[in-house]
Design an enzyme around this catalytic site. Structure first.
Site, short mmCIF file in Angstrom:
data_model
loop_
_atom_site.label_atom_id
_atom_site.label_comp_id
_atom_site.label_asym_id
_atom_site.label_seq_id
_atom_site.Cartn_x
_atom_site.Cartn_y
_atom_site.Cartn_z
CB ALA A 174 -0.95 -0.01 1.20
CD GLU A 194 -1.01 8.67 1.53
OE1 GLU A 194 -1.24 9.90 1.53
OE2 GLU A 194 -0.31 8.10 2.37
CB ALA A 198 0.62 10.59 -2.54
N GLY A 199 -0.22 9.85 -6.02
CA GLY A 199 -0.20 8.75 -7.00
C GLY A 199 1.18 8.66 -7.59
CD GLN A 207 -8.83 -0.75 -36.28
OE1 GLN A 207 -8.79 -0.48 -37.46
NE2 GLN A 207 -8.00 -0.21 -35.42
CD GLU A 263 4.21 -3.04 -9.68
OE1 GLU A 263 5.45 -3.02 -9.74
OE2 GLU A 263 3.58 -3.94 -9.12
CB SER A 281 3.53 5.43 -20.05
OG SER A 281 3.08 4.12 -20.29
C1 FAD Z 1 -5.67 -1.87 -11.09
C2 FAD Z 1 -4.79 -1.05 -10.22
C3 FAD Z 1 -4.08 -1.65 -9.19
C4 FAD Z 1 -3.29 -0.89 -8.33
N1 FAD Z 1 -2.67 -1.51 -7.29
C5 FAD Z 1 -1.98 -0.76 -6.39
C6 FAD Z 1 -1.44 -1.36 -5.22
O1 FAD Z 1 -1.58 -2.56 -5.00
N2 FAD Z 1 -0.78 -0.57 -4.35
C7 FAD Z 1 -0.62 0.76 -4.55
O2 FAD Z 1 -0.01 1.41 -3.72
N3 FAD Z 1 -1.14 1.38 -5.65
C8 FAD Z 1 -1.83 0.65 -6.57
N4 FAD Z 1 -2.39 1.26 -7.67
C9 FAD Z 1 -2.26 2.69 -7.85
C10 FAD Z 1 -1.32 3.06 -8.99
O3 FAD Z 1 -0.02 2.77 -8.68
C11 FAD Z 1 -1.55 4.55 -9.33
O4 FAD Z 1 -2.81 4.65 -9.92
C12 FAD Z 1 -0.49 5.10 -10.23
O5 FAD Z 1 0.71 5.19 -9.57
C13 FAD Z 1 -0.85 6.48 -10.79
O6 FAD Z 1 -1.24 7.36 -9.80
P1 FAD Z 1 -2.62 8.16 -9.92
O7 FAD Z 1 -3.66 7.18 -10.23
O8 FAD Z 1 -2.79 8.97 -8.72
O9 FAD Z 1 -2.42 9.08 -11.18
P2 FAD Z 1 -1.72 10.52 -11.21
O10 FAD Z 1 -0.44 10.45 -10.49
O11 FAD Z 1 -2.72 11.52 -10.83
O12 FAD Z 1 -1.40 10.66 -12.75
C14 FAD Z 1 -2.36 11.05 -13.70
C15 FAD Z 1 -1.68 11.26 -15.02
O13 FAD Z 1 -0.76 12.32 -14.93
C16 FAD Z 1 0.52 11.90 -15.34
N5 FAD Z 1 1.57 12.58 -14.61
C17 FAD Z 1 1.73 12.63 -13.29
N6 FAD Z 1 2.82 13.33 -12.98
C18 FAD Z 1 3.37 13.74 -14.13
C19 FAD Z 1 4.52 14.50 -14.49
N7 FAD Z 1 5.34 14.98 -13.57
N8 FAD Z 1 4.77 14.72 -15.79
C20 FAD Z 1 3.96 14.23 -16.75
N9 FAD Z 1 2.86 13.51 -16.47
C21 FAD Z 1 2.56 13.26 -15.19
C22 FAD Z 1 0.52 10.42 -15.06
O14 FAD Z 1 1.48 9.75 -15.82
C23 FAD Z 1 -0.87 10.05 -15.46
O15 FAD Z 1 -0.95 9.92 -16.84
C24 FAD Z 1 -3.18 0.50 -8.52
C25 FAD Z 1 -3.88 1.10 -9.57
C26 FAD Z 1 -4.69 0.35 -10.40
C27 FAD Z 1 -5.46 1.05 -11.48
#
Ligand code: FAD
Lengths: 376, 391
Positions: free
Chosen positions: B130, B133, B136-137, B343, B370, B373
Site C-alpha cells: 500500500a 493515496e 499521492a499517486g 479492430q 507500478e 508510462s
Molecule cells: C488496477 C490497479 C491496481 C493498483 N494496485 C496498487 C497497489 O496494490 N498498491 C498501490 O499502492 N497502488 C496501486 N495502484 C495505484 C497506482 O499505482 C496509481 O494509480 C499510479 O501510480 C498512478 O497514480 P494516480 O492514479 O494517482 O495518477 P496521477 O499520479 O494523478 O497521474 C495522472 C496522469 O498524470 C501523469 N503525470 C503525473 N505526474 C506527471 C509528471 N510529472 N509529468 C507528466 N505527467 C505526469 C501520469 O502519468 C498520469 O498519466 C493500482 C492502480 C490500479 C489502477
C-alpha cells in the site's frame, strides 16, 4: 469549399448541447452498467424531432438537411454513444422508407416509427454486397412473392425491432431490399452477447426461416438493393463518424477537467508539458475529425455523388476516438480505470466506431479501390 | 504456441526453464479456462491462488527455507509472462506476492519472516502493498499517511487507495511518514499492518474496466495501533526500500504486458487460421499479416528488453533504467496491439466471451500501475541526462 453552419444548425447545436447535458449525461453510466435500452432518452429525442429532422415537413419532419441531424448526433454521442447510435439507426430507416418506400409503405411505417411506436432493425453485413448476396440471406421466387432464408449476424436493433429492412438476392438477380415484420412466421431475432462497450445498444442476430414476403414488402425497385444498401452504408458511416466525434469531444472535456483539477508534484497536470502535448493532439484530432464528418454530411445532404468522403471521415474520426479515449484514461491515471469515471466507458465505446458498420480495415481497402479508380 | 522457448532456451538455466514450463502448464490448465468467468464475476481467484502456492509459483526469488522457489529475476519474469498469458489478474497476484515477499525476505527479522512470509508463500494469507493515496499517486513523495510513536508502539493515521487485495488482505505493507521524519521530510517507513489491528478498515471494492479479478479497495487507518515491531526494515528508509523492489516490480509488469500481448497474437493467429470459415481470405490479408508481424516484432523486442533488465539485476548491476524501458515499451505495445487485434477481428473481438475483448480492457492498466508510462519516461530521461546508460 464554403463552410459555414446555418443559423438553425447553430441553434440546433446549442439546444442539443444543453438538453444532452441535462437529460442524457446523468443516465449514461447506469445504462452502461445495466445494458438497458435507453427508452426514456430515446423517446425524448423523438419529441425533439431529432430522428426526422432531415425528413420533409410533408412527412412530419423538420425539413432540415442531413448535416443538421449529424450535428445533433455529435451532441448526443457526447452524452451517450449507444443512445446516439440508436437514434442514427432510426434516422436511417426513416430515410430509406421516405426515399424508396411506396406511399402505402410510408403510410404504414413512417408515422408509427415517428411516434416511436415501433423500431426498425438494419443489417450491417456489407462485405458480401460485392458478391451480390448481402449477408447470408437468400431470396427465392415463389410465384406471388419471395421466400427469405438465412441469417444476418450483426443487425442493429434486432432484438427489439418490430420491422427490419433486409437485403437479399436470388440466384440470378441482384439483391433487393425487403421490409420484414416481426409478426411474419419464420422471423427470429436474438440478442448478441454483451459487447465491450455501447452496452445499451441492442445488437443481435436475425434469422429468417422461410419468411414469405410479397411485392408489397419490396423496398424500392426489384434488384435495386445494392444502391439502397450503398446509401445506407454512407449514412451509417457518417453517423458513426459523428458518434466518434462526440466520444472524442467527451474524452477531451473529461481530460481537460481532470488535468486542471488534479495536482501532482505541486502543480496541476495541466501545467505539465507532456499533458499539454496530449491535450493539443486531442483538440486538433477532434477538430479535424469533426470537419471531415460535417463535410461528408453536407455533401450527403446535398445528394452529391459521393465516393470515399463518408468512409474517409469515418476512419479518421474513429481512429481519433480510440486515440483520444486512450489518452483520456491515461491522463486520469488509476482513476480512469474505474467505472465511476466517464472515460472508462468512453474507452470501451470508442472501439465500436472502428469496427462498425464494417472494420476500418475493410473501409481502407474500399477507399483504396475507389482512389485507384479516380487517380489514373 | 508462441513462446520464449525457441529463442531463449539455450541460455536458460535448468531452473529457469523448469519454472517457465511449470507456469505455462499451470496457465493453460488452471488459469486460462477460468479467465472469462473471473472477468465476469470479478471474484478473488482463491482456488487458483492456493494451487499456485502448491505448485511453487509464489515467491520466485525468495529462498526455499521460507517457502520460495529460490530463483532469480529472470525466472520471475518468465513466470509472470506465462501466468499472464493465462490471465493478467493472476499474474498480478503473483507479482503482488513477489513484491511483499521480497520486502519481507530482504528486510524482515526472523520473527517477521516466520509470522508473515511463511504463511504468505503457502497462500494461507493474503497481502497488500500500500503506497498510493488519493493525493499521492505518481508523486509518492507527497504521501500523507503518518505514524507516531506511542507507548505501545506506533499510531498510524491516513488512507491508501487503489490497493490490490485491499478488500481481502490479512496484512498490508504500508508506506507512511515515520517518526524519524523530523530530520528529513522524505523519511518514511514501511509498516506491517494486520487487518485485525484496531483502527484498520477497508473501503468498498472498486468496479474496474479490466483485470477484474484483482480486488481493489481503499484502506483506512484511524488511530490504528501498531506494535513496536511493526516496522519493516530500517525506520526512515522505507521510500528507498520500496523503490528498490519496484525495480523488480516493473520487470514483472513488463512481463505481464508481454504475456497479454502474446495471448492476443495467439488468438489472432488461431482466428485467421480457421480456414473452414468464409474467412480464409483473412489469413492472406496483408492487413492481418502486417498486424501479426508488428505484434510479433514488438513481442520479441519486449522479450529481449525484459531478459536484459532481469539479467542485469541478477548480476547485481543496477537496472532501474532498463526496467523502466522494458515496462514502458511492453505496456505501450500491449495496449496498441490488443487494440489492433480487436479492430481486425471486428464485432466478434468486441463481444464479451472473446479473449480479445478482455485483453484490450486488461491491457490498459499496465500503462498506469507500478509507475505510469510518463513516470517511466521521466526516470529514463533523467538517468540519461545524468550521464547514466550512455547512448
Ligand atoms: C488496477 C490497479 C491496481 C493498483 N494496485 C496498487 C497497489 O496494490 N498498491 C498501490 O499502492 N497502488 C496501486 N495502484 C495505484 C497506482 O499505482 C496509481 O494509480 C499510479 O501510480 C498512478 O497514480 P494516480 O492514479 O494517482 O495518477 P496521477 O499520479 O494523478 O497521474 C495522472 C496522469 O498524470 C501523469 N503525470 C503525473 N505526474 C506527471 C509528471 N510529472 N509529468 C507528466 N505527467 C505526469 C501520469 O502519468 C498520469 O498519466 C493500482 C492502480 C490500479 C489502477
Amino acid at each position: 469549399m464554403e463552410f459555414q453552419l446555418t443559423k438553425i444548425q447553430k441553434m440546433t447545436r446549442r439546444a442539443m448541447r444543453e438538453f444532452v447535458r441535462q437529460e442524457v449525461v446523468p443516465l449514461a453510466q447506469a445504462l452502461d452498467e445495466t445494458s438497458e435500452f435507453p427508452s426514456a432518452n430515446y423517446q425524448q429525442a423523438f419529441g425533439l424531432g431529432i430522428m426526422d429532422m432531415a425528413l420533409p415537413e410533408s412527412m412530419g419532419g423538420l425539413g432540415e438537411d442531413f448535416l443538421g441531424f449529424i450535428i445533433a448526433l455529435d451532441e448526443f454521442a457526447y452524452g451517450n454513444a449507444a443512445l446516439a447510435h440508436s437514434i442514427s439507426v432510426t434516422e436511417a430507416a426513416l430515410h430509406l422508407l421516405y426515399q424508396y418506400g411506396t406511399q402505402k409503405q410510408q403510410q404504414r411505417f413512417i408515422a408509427r416509427l415517428h411516434a416511436g411506436e415501433i423500431l426498425a432493425a438494419l443489417p450491417t453485413e456489407l462485405s458480401d454486397v460485392d458478391k451480390r448476396s448481402v449477408g447470408s440471406l437468400r431470396a427465392e421466387f415463389d410465384g406471388n412473392g419471395y421466400r427469405l432464408n438465412g441469417s444476418l449476424l450483426q443487425v442493429a436493433h434486432a432484438p427489439i425491432a418490430d420491422i427490419a429492412i433486409v437485403f437479399a438476392a436470388t440466384a440470378n438477380t441482384t439483391p433487393s431490399a425487403f421490409i420484414v415484420d416481426r409478426q411474419m412466421t419464420g422471423f427470429k431475432a436474438t440478442r448478441h452477447d454483451a459487447l465491450m462497450g455501447m452496452r445499451s445498444f441492442p445488437m443481435g442476430r436475425l434469422q429468417l426461416n422461410d419468411v414469405h414476403v410479397t411485392h408489397d414488402d419490396l423496398l424500392g425497385a426489384e434488384g435495386n438493393g445494392g444502391a439502397i444498401y450503398g446509401e445506407l452504408l454512407r449514412r451509417s458511416e457518417t453517423a458513426i463518424g459523428a458518434i466518434a466525434v462526440g466520444i472524442s469531444q467527451a474524452a477531451l472535456e473529461e481530460a481537460v477537467r481532470h488535468c486542471k483539477a488534479r495536482v501532482q508534484f505541486g502543480k496541476p497536470l495541466a501545467k505539465m508539458q507532456a499533458t499539454q502535448n496530449k491535450i493539443a493532439d486531442m483538440a486538433a484530432g477532434v477538430e479535424a475529425a469533426r470537419l471531415l464528418v460535417y463535410q461528408a454530411a453536407f455533401y450527403l445532404g446535398q445528394r452529391s455523388q459521393l465516393t470515399t468522403q463518408t468512409a474517409i471521415a469515418k476512419i479518421i474520426a474513429s481512429d481519433q476516438a480510440v486515440a483520444a479515449t486512450q489518452e483520456a484514461v491515461q491522463i486520469h491515471g488509476g482513476y480512469g480505470y474505474m467505472k465511476d469515471y466517464t472515460v472508462e466507458r468512453l474507452y470501451r465505446d470508442a472501439v465500436f466506431t472502428q469496427i462498425y458498420p464494417t472494420t476500418n480495415a475493410t473501409q481502407r481497402s474500399n477507399i483504396a479501390q475507389a482512389t485507384y479508380r479516380t487517380i489514373r | 504456441m508462441l513462446s520464449t522457448e525457441a529463442e531463449a532456451c539455450r541460455s536458460l538455466t535448468d531452473q529457469q526453464r523448469t519454472l517457465m514450463q511449470k507456469a505455462r502448464i499451470f496457465a493453460r490448465k488452471e488459469i486460462a479456462p477460468h479467465a472469462q468467468e473471473l472477468d465476469w464475476t470479478a471474484k478473488f481467484a482463491n482456488t487458483i491462488y492456493k494451487k499456485m502456492a502448491r505448485q511453487g509459483l509464489l515467491g520466485i526469488t525468495v529462498p526455499a527455507k521460507w517457502g520460495g522457489a529460490e530463483s532469480d529475476t529472470l525466472s520471475y519474469a518468465l513466470v509472470m509472462e506465462e501466468l499472464s498469458n493465462g490471465y493478467a489478474s493472476i499474474a498480478d497476484l503473483c507479482g503482488l506476492v513477489e513484491l511483499c515477499a521480497t520486502l519481507l525476505n530482504e528486510l524482515g527479522t526472523e520473527a517477521q519472516k516466520q509470522r508473515y512470509l511463511v504463511p504468505l508463500l503457502k497462500a494461507q494469507t493474503t497481502c497488500s502493498f500500500a503506497l498510493t493515496e488519493p493525493d499521492a499517486g505518481s508523486d509518492l513523495a507527497a504521501l500523507a499517511a503518518t505514524a507516531e510513536k506511542n507507548s505501545r508502539g506506533f499510531i498510524l493515521n491516513g488512507s491508501k487507495h487503489f490497493i490490490h487485495n485491499g478488500p481481502i488482505c490479512d496484512f498490508a505493507l504500508v508506506l507512511a511518514r515515520s517518526p524519524a521524519a523530523k530530520a528529513d521530510d522524505r523519511a518514511m517507513s514501511i509498516f506491517i499492518v494486520e487487518s485485525s489491528y484496531p483502527g484498520f478498515s477497508r473501503g468498498v471494492k472498486e468496479n474496474k474496466m479490466g483485470q477484474r479479478a484483482s480486488q481493489l479497495s481503499s484502506l483506512y487507518f484511524k488511530d490504528c495501533q501498531l506494535p513496536p515491531d511493526a516496522v519493516l526494515g530500517i525506520d526512515g528508509d522505507g521510500f528507498k526500500h520500496m523503490m528498490v523492489v519496484l525495480e523488480r516490480g516493473r520487470i514483472g509488469i513488463a512481463a505481464l504486458s508481454l504475456g497479454l500481448m502474446r495471448s492476443a497474437l495467439e488468438n489472432v493467429l488461431k482466428d485467421t487460421a480457421d480456414k473452414d470459415r468464409a474467412n480464409s481470405a483473412k489469413a492472406d490479408s496483408q492487413t492481418v499479416q502486417w498486424a501479426i508481424a508488428n505484434m510479433a516484432t514488438d513481442m520479441y523486442a519486449a522479450q529481449a528488453m525484459i531478459a536484459q533488465a532481469a539479467r542485469l539485476k541478477d548480476q547485481g548491476i543496477p537496472a532501474n533504467t532498463q526496467a523502466s524501458m522494458a515496462k514502458l515499451f511492453a505496456s505501450e505495445a500491449a495496449v496498441k496491439h490488443t487494440g489492433i487485434a480487436v479492430q481486425i477481428t471486428g464485432i466478434q473481438g468486441y463481444t464479451q466471451g472473446n479473449v480479445l475483448e478482455r485483453l484490450y480492457r486488461d491491457a490498459k492498466v499496465t500503462q498506469i500501475y507500478e509507475g505510469t508510462s510518463e513516470v517511466q519516461r521521466i526516470i529514463i530521461a533523467r538517468s540519461l541526462q545524468r550521464g547514466g546508460l550512455t547512448p
